[in-house]
Design a protein around this motif. Structure first.
Motif, PDB file in Angstrom:
ATOM      1  N   THR A  73       8.076  72.127 -18.612  1.00  0.00           N
ATOM      2  CA  THR A  73       8.150  72.696 -17.269  1.00  0.00           C
ATOM      3  C   THR A  73       9.519  72.383 -16.688  1.00  0.00           C
ATOM      4  OG1 THR A  73       5.783  72.333 -16.951  1.00  0.00           O
ATOM      5  CG2 THR A  73       7.086  72.751 -14.979  1.00  0.00           C
ATOM      6  N   ARG A  74      10.217  73.411 -16.259  1.00  0.00           N
ATOM      7  CA  ARG A  74      11.529  73.258 -15.610  1.00  0.00           C
ATOM      8  C   ARG A  74      11.374  73.718 -14.166  1.00  0.00           C
ATOM      9  NH1 ARG A  74      14.853  73.084 -20.266  1.00  0.00           N
ATOM     10  NH2 ARG A  74      13.736  73.991 -22.014  1.00  0.00           N
ATOM     11  N   THR A  75      11.904  72.928 -13.236  1.00  0.00           N
ATOM     12  CA  THR A  75      11.756  73.296 -11.835  1.00  0.00           C
ATOM     13  C   THR A  75      12.847  72.658 -10.978  1.00  0.00           C
ATOM     14  OG1 THR A  75      10.149  73.497 -10.041  1.00  0.00           O
ATOM     15  CG2 THR A  75      10.164  71.422 -11.243  1.00  0.00           C
ATOM     16  N   CYS A  76      12.799  72.987  -9.720  1.00  0.00           N
ATOM     17  CA  CYS A  76      13.709  72.442  -8.721  1.00  0.00           C
ATOM     18  C   CYS A  76      12.918  71.424  -7.910  1.00  0.00           C
ATOM     19  CB  CYS A  76      14.191  73.612  -7.887  1.00  0.00           C
ATOM     20  SG  CYS A  76      14.316  73.366  -6.156  1.00  0.00           S
ATOM     21  N   SER A  77      13.573  70.342  -7.527  1.00  0.00           N
ATOM     22  CA  SER A  77      12.884  69.289  -6.797  1.00  0.00           C
ATOM     23  C   SER A  77      13.556  69.027  -5.451  1.00  0.00           C
ATOM     24  CB  SER A  77      12.898  68.008  -7.637  1.00  0.00           C
ATOM     25  OG  SER A  77      12.345  66.939  -6.904  1.00  0.00           O
ATOM     26  N   THR A  78      12.746  68.705  -4.470  1.00  0.00           N
ATOM     27  CA  THR A  78      13.275  68.340  -3.158  1.00  0.00           C
ATOM     28  C   THR A  78      13.326  66.828  -2.991  1.00  0.00           C
ATOM     29  OG1 THR A  78      11.075  68.514  -2.205  1.00  0.00           O
ATOM     30  CG2 THR A  78      12.487  70.457  -2.054  1.00  0.00           C
ATOM     31  N   ILE A  79      12.880  66.105  -4.013  1.00  0.00           N
ATOM     32  CA  ILE A  79      12.926  64.643  -3.994  1.00  0.00           C
ATOM     33  C   ILE A  79      14.306  64.196  -4.450  1.00  0.00           C
ATOM     34  CG2 ILE A  79      11.961  62.538  -4.996  1.00  0.00           C
ATOM     35  CD1 ILE A  79       9.348  64.147  -5.396  1.00  0.00           C
ATOM     36  N   ILE A  80      14.916  63.298  -3.718  1.00  0.00           N
ATOM     37  CA  ILE A  80      16.239  62.806  -4.098  1.00  0.00           C
ATOM     38  C   ILE A  80      16.108  62.045  -5.401  1.00  0.00           C
ATOM     39  CG2 ILE A  80      18.146  61.301  -3.453  1.00  0.00           C
ATOM     40  CD1 ILE A  80      17.525  62.025  -0.535  1.00  0.00           C
ATOM     41  N   ALA A  81      16.898  62.451  -6.381  1.00  0.00           N
ATOM     42  CA  ALA A  81      16.796  61.859  -7.711  1.00  0.00           C
ATOM     43  C   ALA A  81      18.179  61.506  -8.238  1.00  0.00           C
ATOM     44  CB  ALA A  81      16.120  62.859  -8.653  1.00  0.00           C
ATOM     45  N   THR A  82      18.183  60.691  -9.257  1.00  0.00           N
ATOM     46  CA  THR A  82      19.419  60.386  -9.970  1.00  0.00           C
ATOM     47  C   THR A  82      19.307  60.980 -11.362  1.00  0.00           C
ATOM     48  OG1 THR A  82      18.514  58.272 -10.730  1.00  0.00           O
ATOM     49  CG2 THR A  82      19.828  58.233  -8.709  1.00  0.00           C
ATOM     50  N   ASP A  83      20.430  61.207 -11.996  1.00  0.00           N
ATOM     51  CA  ASP A  83      20.443  61.777 -13.332  1.00  0.00           C
ATOM     52  C   ASP A  83      19.835  60.794 -14.325  1.00  0.00           C
ATOM     53  OD1 ASP A  83      21.777  63.783 -12.074  1.00  0.00           O
ATOM     54  OD2 ASP A  83      23.621  63.617 -13.221  1.00  0.00           O
ATOM     55  N   GLY A  84      18.949  61.303 -15.161  1.00  0.00           N
ATOM     56  CA  GLY A  84      18.363  60.465 -16.194  1.00  0.00           C
ATOM     57  C   GLY A  84      16.955  60.892 -16.551  1.00  0.00           C
ATOM     58  N   CYS A  85      16.386  60.221 -17.530  1.00  0.00           N
ATOM     59  CA  CYS A  85      15.045  60.526 -18.025  1.00  0.00           C
ATOM     60  C   CYS A  85      14.192  59.268 -18.035  1.00  0.00           C
ATOM     61  CB  CYS A  85      15.120  61.088 -19.446  1.00  0.00           C
ATOM     62  SG  CYS A  85      16.009  62.660 -19.574  1.00  0.00           S
ATOM     63  N   ASP A  86      12.873  59.488 -18.000  1.00  0.00           N
ATOM     64  CA  ASP A  86      11.915  58.390 -18.078  1.00  0.00           C
ATOM     65  C   ASP A  86      10.694  58.884 -18.833  1.00  0.00           C
ATOM     66  OD1 ASP A  86      10.844  55.868 -17.641  1.00  0.00           O
ATOM     67  OD2 ASP A  86       9.995  56.405 -15.694  1.00  0.00           O
ATOM     68  N   SER A  87      10.114  58.040 -19.662  1.00  0.00           N
ATOM     69  CA  SER A  87       8.927  58.390 -20.436  1.00  0.00           C
ATOM     70  C   SER A  87       7.804  57.404 -20.168  1.00  0.00           C
ATOM     71  CB  SER A  87       9.237  58.378 -21.931  1.00  0.00           C
ATOM     72  OG  SER A  87      10.149  59.388 -22.256  1.00  0.00           O
ATOM     73  N   GLN A  88       6.590  57.943 -19.995  1.00  0.00           N
ATOM     74  CA  GLN A  88       5.400  57.107 -19.827  1.00  0.00           C
ATOM     75  C   GLN A  88       4.188  57.896 -20.303  1.00  0.00           C
ATOM     76  OE1 GLN A  88       5.059  55.857 -15.742  1.00  0.00           O
ATOM     77  NE2 GLN A  88       6.126  53.950 -16.148  1.00  0.00           N
ATOM     78  N   GLY A  89       3.381  57.274 -21.126  1.00  0.00           N
ATOM     79  CA  GLY A  89       2.126  57.878 -21.556  1.00  0.00           C
ATOM     80  C   GLY A  89       2.265  59.240 -22.208  1.00  0.00           C
ATOM     81  N   GLY A  90       3.296  59.455 -22.989  1.00  0.00           N
ATOM     82  CA  GLY A  90       3.484  60.736 -23.666  1.00  0.00           C
ATOM     83  C   GLY A  90       4.116  61.812 -22.816  1.00  0.00           C
ATOM     84  N   ILE A  91       4.488  61.482 -21.604  1.00  0.00           N
ATOM     85  CA  ILE A  91       5.147  62.440 -20.705  1.00  0.00           C
ATOM     86  C   ILE A  91       6.582  61.991 -20.484  1.00  0.00           C
ATOM     87  CG2 ILE A  91       5.138  63.478 -18.407  1.00  0.00           C
ATOM     88  CD1 ILE A  91       2.114  62.887 -18.307  1.00  0.00           C
ATOM     89  N   THR A  92       7.520  62.910 -20.691  1.00  0.00           N
ATOM     90  CA  THR A  92       8.932  62.622 -20.458  1.00  0.00           C
ATOM     91  C   THR A  92       9.420  63.490 -19.313  1.00  0.00           C
ATOM     92  OG1 THR A  92       9.290  62.110 -22.789  1.00  0.00           O
ATOM     93  CG2 THR A  92      11.249  62.595 -21.474  1.00  0.00           C
ATOM     94  N   GLY A  93       9.998  62.867 -18.319  1.00  0.00           N
ATOM     95  CA  GLY A  93      10.548  63.590 -17.177  1.00  0.00           C
ATOM     96  C   GLY A  93      12.030  63.310 -17.035  1.00  0.00           C
ATOM     97  N   CYS A  94      12.806  64.361 -16.838  1.00  0.00           N
ATOM     98  CA  CYS A  94      14.248  64.224 -16.658  1.00  0.00           C
ATOM     99  C   CYS A  94      14.654  64.903 -15.354  1.00  0.00           C
ATOM    100  CB  CYS A  94      15.007  64.872 -17.809  1.00  0.00           C
ATOM    101  SG  CYS A  94      14.686  64.113 -19.412  1.00  0.00           S
ATOM    102  N   ALA A  95      15.605  64.304 -14.673  1.00  0.00           N
ATOM    103  CA  ALA A  95      16.153  64.884 -13.440  1.00  0.00           C
ATOM    104  C   ALA A  95      17.665  64.914 -13.567  1.00  0.00           C
ATOM    105  CB  ALA A  95      15.736  64.049 -12.237  1.00  0.00           C
ATOM    106  N   CYS A  96      18.279  65.914 -12.960  1.00  0.00           N
ATOM    107  CA  CYS A  96      19.734  66.019 -12.966  1.00  0.00           C
ATOM    108  C   CYS A  96      20.177  66.674 -11.660  1.00  0.00           C
ATOM    109  CB  CYS A  96      20.215  66.802 -14.176  1.00  0.00           C
ATOM    110  SG  CYS A  96      19.416  68.409 -14.405  1.00  0.00           S
ATOM    111  N   THR A  97      21.407  66.425 -11.278  1.00  0.00           N
ATOM    112  CA  THR A  97      21.848  66.826  -9.938  1.00  0.00           C
ATOM    113  C   THR A  97      23.046  67.773  -9.940  1.00  0.00           C
ATOM    114  OG1 THR A  97      23.140  64.790  -9.839  1.00  0.00           O
ATOM    115  CG2 THR A  97      20.952  64.746  -8.828  1.00  0.00           C
TER     116      THR A  97
END
Length: 129
Positions: A73-97
């Motif tokens: 799933t690729r989307t736009c976020s309104t939550i302030i994020a920093t560049d990078g990825c995190d994995s937990q429980g088989g789910i990987t989420g990445c944010a970039c700015t």
């Protein structure tokens, strides 16, 4: 109009074009691999279908890519994020700015940035900087 005035106008025009690019809405790819298989891991940002996934919003502060058991799933976020990825429980989420950064590993330059950079030698030559 003298030579120096023409150069100042040229320089101002280039800065104006750059400012238009900087003030545009933040762009992200918005799609999911369940609805469209073109949105999967082998996402090709240079293909013609990729442009149909571009979404622009002034509310976006980051682009995201989430992989959950093979579903992308690729989307736009309104939550302030920093560049990078995190994995937990088989789910990987990445944010970039940066614009369209959630497409993959290819990099893209804005037309205004390319125009400004390519005109720098002319400006330096004309102004003798």
């Amino acid at each position: 109009m003298d030579f120096r005035s023409k150069n100042v106008i040229l320089f101002g025009f280039i800065l104006f074009l750059s400012a238009i690019g900087w003030s545009a809405a933040f762009q992200c790819y918005v799609c999911d691999s369940v609805s469209d298989s073109n949105c999967g891991d082998s996402f090709d940002t240079s293909s013609s279908y990729a442009t149909s996934f571009v979404s622009a919003s002034s509310a976006c502060t980051a682009c995201t890519k989430v992989k959950d058991r093979g579903t992308i799933t690729r989307t736009c976020s309104t939550i302030i994020a920093t560049d990078g990825c995190d994995s937990q429980g088989g789910i990987t989420g990445c944010a970039c700015t940066s614009n369209l950064c959630n497409g993959g590993s290819s990099s893209r330059l804005k037309v205004t940035t390319v125009a400004f950079i390519s005109s720098l030698p002319l400006i330096i030559y004309k102004f003798g900087l």
